[in-house]
Design a protein around this motif. Structure first.
Motif, short mmCIF file in Angstrom:
data_model
loop_
_atom_site.label_atom_id
_atom_site.label_comp_id
_atom_site.label_asym_id
_atom_site.label_seq_id
_atom_site.Cartn_x
_atom_site.Cartn_y
_atom_site.Cartn_z
N LEU A 18 41.55 -2.67 27.41
CA LEU A 18 40.33 -2.14 26.82
C LEU A 18 39.26 -3.21 26.87
O LEU A 18 39.47 -4.34 26.44
CB LEU A 18 40.58 -1.71 25.37
N LEU A 19 38.10 -2.85 27.42
CA LEU A 19 37.03 -3.82 27.55
C LEU A 19 35.99 -3.58 26.46
O LEU A 19 35.63 -2.44 26.18
CB LEU A 19 36.36 -3.69 28.92
N PRO A 20 35.48 -4.65 25.86
CA PRO A 20 34.40 -4.48 24.89
C PRO A 20 33.12 -4.08 25.60
O PRO A 20 32.95 -4.33 26.80
CB PRO A 20 34.27 -5.88 24.28
N LEU A 21 32.21 -3.45 24.87
CA LEU A 21 30.90 -3.11 25.43
C LEU A 21 30.04 -4.36 25.40
O LEU A 21 29.80 -4.94 24.34
CB LEU A 21 30.25 -2.00 24.62
N ILE A 22 29.60 -4.80 26.57
CA ILE A 22 28.74 -5.98 26.65
C ILE A 22 27.46 -5.60 27.38
O ILE A 22 27.52 -5.04 28.48
CB ILE A 22 29.45 -7.14 27.38
N ILE A 23 26.33 -5.86 26.76
CA ILE A 23 25.04 -5.61 27.40
C ILE A 23 24.44 -6.96 27.75
O ILE A 23 24.18 -7.79 26.87
CB ILE A 23 24.10 -4.83 26.45
N MET A 24 24.25 -7.19 29.06
CA MET A 24 23.75 -8.48 29.51
C MET A 24 22.24 -8.57 29.28
O MET A 24 21.53 -7.58 29.37
CB MET A 24 24.05 -8.64 31.00
N PRO A 25 21.74 -9.77 28.99
CA PRO A 25 20.29 -9.94 28.86
C PRO A 25 19.60 -9.69 30.19
O PRO A 25 20.17 -9.94 31.25
CB PRO A 25 20.15 -11.41 28.43
N LYS A 26 18.38 -9.18 30.13
CA LYS A 26 17.66 -8.85 31.36
C LYS A 26 17.28 -10.11 32.12
O LYS A 26 17.23 -10.12 33.34
CB LYS A 26 16.41 -8.04 31.03
N GLN A 27 17.00 -11.19 31.42
CA GLN A 27 16.64 -12.43 32.09
C GLN A 27 17.55 -13.54 31.58
O GLN A 27 17.83 -13.64 30.40
CB GLN A 27 15.18 -12.80 31.82
N GLN A 28 18.00 -14.39 32.52
CA GLN A 28 18.86 -15.49 32.15
C GLN A 28 18.24 -16.80 32.64
O GLN A 28 17.55 -16.82 33.65
CB GLN A 28 20.23 -15.34 32.80
N LYS A 29 18.51 -17.86 31.90
CA LYS A 29 18.13 -19.18 32.38
C LYS A 29 19.20 -19.64 33.35
O LYS A 29 20.38 -19.58 33.06
CB LYS A 29 18.01 -20.15 31.21
N ASN A 30 18.78 -20.08 34.49
CA ASN A 30 19.73 -20.58 35.48
C ASN A 30 19.40 -22.03 35.79
O ASN A 30 18.28 -22.45 35.65
CB ASN A 30 19.63 -19.76 36.78
N LEU A 263 32.50 -7.82 34.43
CA LEU A 263 33.25 -9.06 34.66
C LEU A 263 33.26 -9.94 33.41
O LEU A 263 34.27 -10.56 33.09
CB LEU A 263 32.67 -9.82 35.85
N VAL A 264 32.13 -10.00 32.70
CA VAL A 264 32.09 -10.76 31.46
C VAL A 264 33.03 -10.14 30.43
O VAL A 264 33.76 -10.85 29.72
CB VAL A 264 30.65 -10.86 30.91
N ALA A 265 33.04 -8.81 30.37
CA ALA A 265 33.93 -8.12 29.42
C ALA A 265 35.38 -8.42 29.74
O ALA A 265 36.20 -8.64 28.85
CB ALA A 265 33.66 -6.62 29.47
N PHE A 266 35.73 -8.39 31.02
CA PHE A 266 37.08 -8.73 31.44
C PHE A 266 37.46 -10.15 30.99
O PHE A 266 38.54 -10.39 30.47
CB PHE A 266 37.20 -8.61 32.97
N ALA A 267 36.54 -11.08 31.20
CA ALA A 267 36.81 -12.48 30.85
C ALA A 267 36.97 -12.65 29.35
O ALA A 267 37.81 -13.41 28.88
CB ALA A 267 35.70 -13.38 31.38
N VAL A 268 36.14 -11.95 28.56
CA VAL A 268 36.21 -12.05 27.11
C VAL A 268 37.59 -11.65 26.61
O VAL A 268 38.11 -12.22 25.64
CB VAL A 268 35.12 -11.16 26.47
N ASN A 269 38.23 -10.69 27.26
CA ASN A 269 39.54 -10.24 26.85
C ASN A 269 40.67 -10.98 27.53
O ASN A 269 41.82 -10.60 27.42
CB ASN A 269 39.70 -8.73 27.12
N GLY A 270 40.34 -12.04 28.28
CA GLY A 270 41.37 -12.82 28.97
C GLY A 270 41.58 -14.16 28.32
O GLY A 270 40.83 -14.56 27.41
N PRO A 271 42.61 -14.90 28.76
CA PRO A 271 42.86 -16.22 28.19
C PRO A 271 41.79 -17.23 28.61
O PRO A 271 41.24 -17.13 29.68
CB PRO A 271 44.21 -16.60 28.78
#
Length: 271
Positions: A18-30, A263-271
């Motif tokens: 089960l993946l959590p709902l994650i909403i990514m920010p529209k702009q990111q600092k890179n 992908l972020v949701a997958f990682a959040v639920n991983g080790p």
């Protein structure tokens, strides 16, 4: 709207999570993986003002300069396992003397296959892939310090070559365990590939964050290389935390760099 999009649908597995709902920010600092903008500026300042910072940075630049002197063409085919490039009789690494020429330095004989019956050219090719993948990261770091376009162009050259070739190579299938460890391309196992391919994501992240790639080119690399590589890895669950964490790290890096929520949701639920 209750309709799965392609990104969510790709995260498939017989062992669903089960993946959590994650909403990514529209702009990111890179860049967001190795540094943020402030950290990158501090790194440049240390390179400019401190003796130890200059020594460290010059090491990165020197490595990138040496790579530029060689051939940047990636291997034309899949790898297998660098660890299997040895003589089973004498338990020693082989000496590479060209395609099809793999000599045991102890017995002097030339060998064709590893202990699994795989062509040794493929095992050696794994080392070659490793060199090219880490070269992309070295170029990106040297570019971030110097602004020398030779380095950014070198990194982009490698990225585009893998974009054009990676998914044309056969998907290796050992079926060696009930815990799936295979299905790699530059290595026979996805978790092993994750260690190498993270270099591509980190290189891309630095290039994008420093303005060396943008627009259609950035979108092409994300949609046809960086994201598909990490999404393909998420189909596997490893029984070993070391193996699974390699895949998790790749998913997180790509998700953060490319703004990819599943992908972020997958990682959040991983080790």
């Amino acid at each position: 709207d209750g309709v799965s999009d392609s990104d969510e649908g790709i995260l498939r597995s017989s062992d669903r999570i089960l993946l959590p709902l994650i909403i990514m920010p529209k702009q990111q600092k890179n860049p967001v993986i190795l540094f943020d903008n402030d950290e990158l500026n501090e790194l440049r300042e240390r390179y400019r003002t401190t003796e130890w910072g200059r020594k460290e940075g010059d090491g990165w630049i020197r490595r990138a300069e040496n790579i530029l002197k060689g051939d940047l063409t990636i291997p034309d085919g899949p790898g297998w396992a660098a660890a299997y490039y040895y003589c089973t009789e004498h338990r020693c690494p082989l000496k590479y003397e060209g395609p099809g020429k793999h000599r045991c330095p102890v017995g002097g004989e030339y060998l064709d296959e590893d202990y699994m019956g795989v062509d040794l050219d493929r095992d050696y090719r794994t080392n070659q892939h490793s060199g090219k993948l880490t070269a992309a990261r070295a170029f990106a770091l040297a570019w971030a310090l110097t602004g020398d376009k030779r380095f950014s162009e070198g990194a982009l050259n490698i990225l585009h070559q893998y974009k054009d070739k990676y998914f044309t190579w056969d998907w290796l299938d050992l079926d060696a365990s009930t815990e799936t460890i295979d299905k790699g391309r530059v290595q026979f196992a996805k978790y092993m590939e994750a260690m190498y391919l993270l270099n591509l994501t980190e290189a891309y992240d630095i290039l994008k964050g420093t303005g060396a790639v943008s627009g259609d080119e950035a979108n092409d690399l994300e949609q046809n290389l960086i994201i598909p590589i990490s999404v393909e890895m998420t189909d596997y669950r490893m029984g070993s935390i070391h193996r699974q964490s390699c895949i998790t790290k790749n998913a997180l890096a790509t998700g953060l760099s490319c703004g990819h929520a599943p992908l972020v949701a997958f990682a959040v639920n991983g080790p």
